[in-house]
Design an enzyme around this catalytic site. Structure first.
Site, mmCIF file in Angstrom:
data_model
loop_
_atom_site.group_PDB
_atom_site.id
_atom_site.type_symbol
_atom_site.label_atom_id
_atom_site.label_comp_id
_atom_site.label_asym_id
_atom_site.label_seq_id
_atom_site.Cartn_x
_atom_site.Cartn_y
_atom_site.Cartn_z
ATOM 1 C CB CYS A 2 -0.896 0.016 1.244
ATOM 2 S SG CYS A 2 -1.807 -1.515 1.543
ATOM 3 C CG ASP A 103 -0.938 -8.520 6.545
ATOM 4 O OD1 ASP A 103 -1.959 -8.004 6.069
ATOM 5 O OD2 ASP A 103 0.204 -8.303 6.084
ATOM 6 C CB ILE A 302 14.940 -7.495 -18.147
ATOM 7 C CG1 ILE A 302 14.912 -6.301 -19.109
ATOM 8 C CG2 ILE A 302 16.205 -7.488 -17.333
ATOM 9 C CD1 ILE A 302 13.526 -5.882 -19.455
ATOM 10 C CB SER A 375 13.086 -10.076 -6.120
ATOM 11 O OG SER A 375 13.658 -9.566 -4.934
ATOM 12 N N GLY A 376 15.256 -12.200 -5.920
ATOM 13 C CA GLY A 376 16.463 -12.738 -5.304
ATOM 14 C C GLY A 376 17.326 -11.687 -4.644
#
EC number: 6.3.5.4
Length: 654
Positions: A2, A103, A302, A375-376
């Site tokens: 948010c 949550d 990408i 993501s890593g």
């Protein structure tokens, strides 16, 4: 995920008419699903919230949210991954009357039942939040342990304004930012402004892992840490020692915890996917996701039309082996130029990590199919993945092999050999520095040259992370790193560990996490980072460096884990990073655009006229690695053109 915003005014003062609506509307891209406003009856406190519904899509998860007792009001940006466990514990102790399954509600009830510090210590997740205590008329701001979610605080004539992004503060009616020249100097050296600084002296970022309590009329207070990396490291090492755990025991616990962290972060009531670069970190995350998913995981990567930078084929091979539903998109200079004019509004403050371009593009592509992406990021900081971590292990040996009287001349030779115009010599040196690409070998030679000139460990680190070739003089940057160095030195057992901790405290929140958050949230995409699970962080630091860097391989423990899911030949290759062909673009297709921007910057910033002119001339003559610095200048120019009207010079109150 948010956007949050709010205003706290001093007694007897009121925010301008429409201020709350203005600042909330500026972050609507972070939460396009719905929005909400809250005003305390005495108008001292106002909250705004824009919602990207991820968990509990019903109105029961809407914010701002008032506690059942009516005492507390919360706005939160982020996710609490262990909220089901916290909810069960609350059911066993206070038996709340739940209104929904979000949550946010669980954390609100926990704050009221246990106190905010205890609740945050037990929460696993990423968040920035504001909690208003209506009884004590006190506002508490809090941020997650590593700084995944942003939180800015600005000082106004009426009190304070806070928000998820700087642009919302600039949207506050009548707000005028006082430019911070020291912060701008740091930006030109680093490509980002380190926390808690911003481009304005009257705006600051809440540091990661802290809370701050403000009363009406207060504009600043000292943040209080509820979590520190140093404490987490000490506690983890003590536990391993007291439990008499061996290295293999710790490795097993790391694998179990990463598996759990990935599983926890896959919980969502909306479509979910992952970024896949083909590197160690993202490949392992995707492998663990696929192992826990009944259907092909959606993955996104990408690529670049410049083959010297294109890593997309590696990601494609990993995706094919794991059986993911893979999407690949290519980026060229025309795409980059079309994005440039949007970057100041996306980031709101000067930011020049050039991988911001593909990050924004791949986020937009992913958002067409999913609302959440894992993501890593963080793997390099937690498991020693940067080349500087490996160089630090060899630093003492390198210096001992070269007498002090010869280090300067040796550094000069390497600097000369590393120049882009010396491509032939660089090709000969590729094997020496362990790089499969000429451009990377060139930059590594340049870094080794910098290391030979360093007179201290701190000088070494500063030389390796700067992206301005030392052109900008900044005592403030050195002082900031000295402060951080003192904090980490007691926890680090080696120079490599010192660098890892400095990266975790500075580069990670200031560059990596900021880049991903702004790029992804500009298209309303939530990103999650399993490697920044704080339990995993502690376990990783219980491992000796020899389990992280073995020979010429970084992140050895992650490579070992990944080999159980993916053949080693698909991922064992020299580290390339998320490189962008900025150097070739600035010499070629983007040169005309760059020349105009550099000229405008020099005219508007005479203080830097000589430095920028020198960098421009040397770059186009093929000397040095100055494309990073020129990109910094161009991004600062783009930001100044958009926002300098919202700034004013003035005395520094610090």
């Amino acid at each position: 995920m948010c956007g949050i915003a709010g205003i706290l005014t001093a007694p007897g003062k009121h925010a301008p008419q429409g201020a709350l609506e203005a600042i909330t509307d500026r972050i609507r891209h972070r939460g396009p699903d719905s929005s909400g406003l809250y005003r305390d009856q005495d108008a001292t406190l106002e909250f705004g919230h824009t919602r990207l519904a991820i968990v509990d899509l019903s109105p029961g998860g809407a914010q701002p949210m008032v506690s059942a007792s009516g005492r507390f009001v919360i706005v939160m940006n982020g996710e609490i991954y262990n909220y089901p466990d916290l909810r069960r514990r609350l059911d066993e102790t206070v038996s709340p009357a739940w209104r929904g399954t979000s949550d946010t509600e669980v954390l609100l009830v926990a704050c009221e039942a246990w106190g905010i510090e205890a609740a945050l210590k037990q929460a696993e997740g990423m968040f920035a939040l504001a909690l208003w205590d209506r009884k004590e008329h006190a506002l508490t701001l809090a941020r997650d342990r590593f700084g995944e979610k942003p939180l800015y605080v600005g000082e106004t004539d009426e009190g304070i304004v806070f928000a998820s992004q700087l642009g919302a503060i600039l949207a506050y009616p009548g707000f005028v930012g006082r430019e911070d020249e020291q912060a701008i100097e740091m930006f030109l050296a680093l490509s980002y402004i380190p926390e808690p600084l911003t481009p304005y002296r009257n705006v600051w970022k809440l540091p990661p892992g802290t809370t701050v309590r403000l009363l009406p009329g207060q504009q600043r207070a000292e943040p209080v840490a509820y979590w520190t990396a140093a404490q987490a490291i000490a506690e983890s090492r003590l536990r391993v020692q007291s439990d008499q755990l061996g290295t293999e025991d710790v490795v097993q616990q790391i694998e179990q915890r990463l598996h759990t962290a990935v599983g926890n972060q896959m919980v969502a009531d909306v479509p979910l996917g992952a970024f896949l670069s083909g590197g160690i970190d993202s490949s392992l995350v995707v492998a663990l996701m696929q192992a826990q998913s009944a259907r092909p995981v959606k993955t996104f990567t990408i690529g670049f039309k410049d083959e010297a930078y294109n890593e997309a084929h590696h990601a494609r091979a990993i995706a094919r082996h794991l059986g993911t539903d893979h999407t690949e998109v290519m980026l060229d200079w025309a795409d980059a130029l079309s994005l440039v004019e949007k970057l100041p509004e996306i980031y709101d403050e000067p930011f020049a990590d050039s991988s911001q371009l593909p990050t924004r593009l791949v986020s937009a592509v992913a958002r067409r199919s999913v609302t959440v992406c894992l993501s890593g990021d963080g793997g390099d900081e937690v498991f020693a993945g940067y080349n500087r971590h490996r160089l630090a292990m060899r630093y003492t040996k390198i210096r001992s092999m070269i007498p002090a009287s010869l280090r300067g001349p040796a550094a000069g030779v390497l600097t000369f050999a590393a120049q882009p115009r010396m491509a032939g010599a660089i090709n000969v040196a590729r094997r020496m520095v362990g790089s499969g690409q000429t451009r990377l070998a060139s930059e590594k030679l340049n870094k080794i040259s910098s290391a030979l000139r360093a007179e201290s460990d701190l000088d070494l680190y500063l030389g390796l992370v700067r992206r301005d070739e030392g052109l900008v003089t900044s005592d403030a940057l050195r002082n900031l790193l000295i402060h951080e160095y003192r904090d980490v030195s007691a926890s680090a057992n080696s120079l490599s560990e010192t660098m890892m901790l400095l990266d975790t405290l500075t580069y990670l929140p200031g560059d990596i996490l900021a880049k991903v958050d702004r790029a992804a949230m500009s298209v309303a995409l939530e990103t999650r980072v399993p490697y920044l699970d704080h339990h995993l962080f502690g376990l990783a630091w219980a491992l000796p460096m020899t389990e992280k860097i073995k020979g010429n391989s970084t992140k050895a423990v992650l490579r070992r884990m990944l080999s159980r899911y993916v053949p080693t030949e698909l991922f064992e290759r020299p580290k390339a990073g998320f490189g962008v062909p900025i150097e070739s673009w600035l010499r070629g297709q983007l040169r005309d655009w760059a020349e105009v921007g550099l000229a405008r910057f020099r005219q508007a910033n005479p203080k830097y006229n000589d430095i920028v002119a020198r960098a421009r001339d040397e770059f186009y003559a093929g000397k040095g690695h100055l494309h990073h610095f020129l990109w910094n200048v161009l991004m600062l120019q783009a930001w100044q053109e958009k926002y300098r009207g919202a700034s004013a010079a003035g005395p520094d109150p610090r």
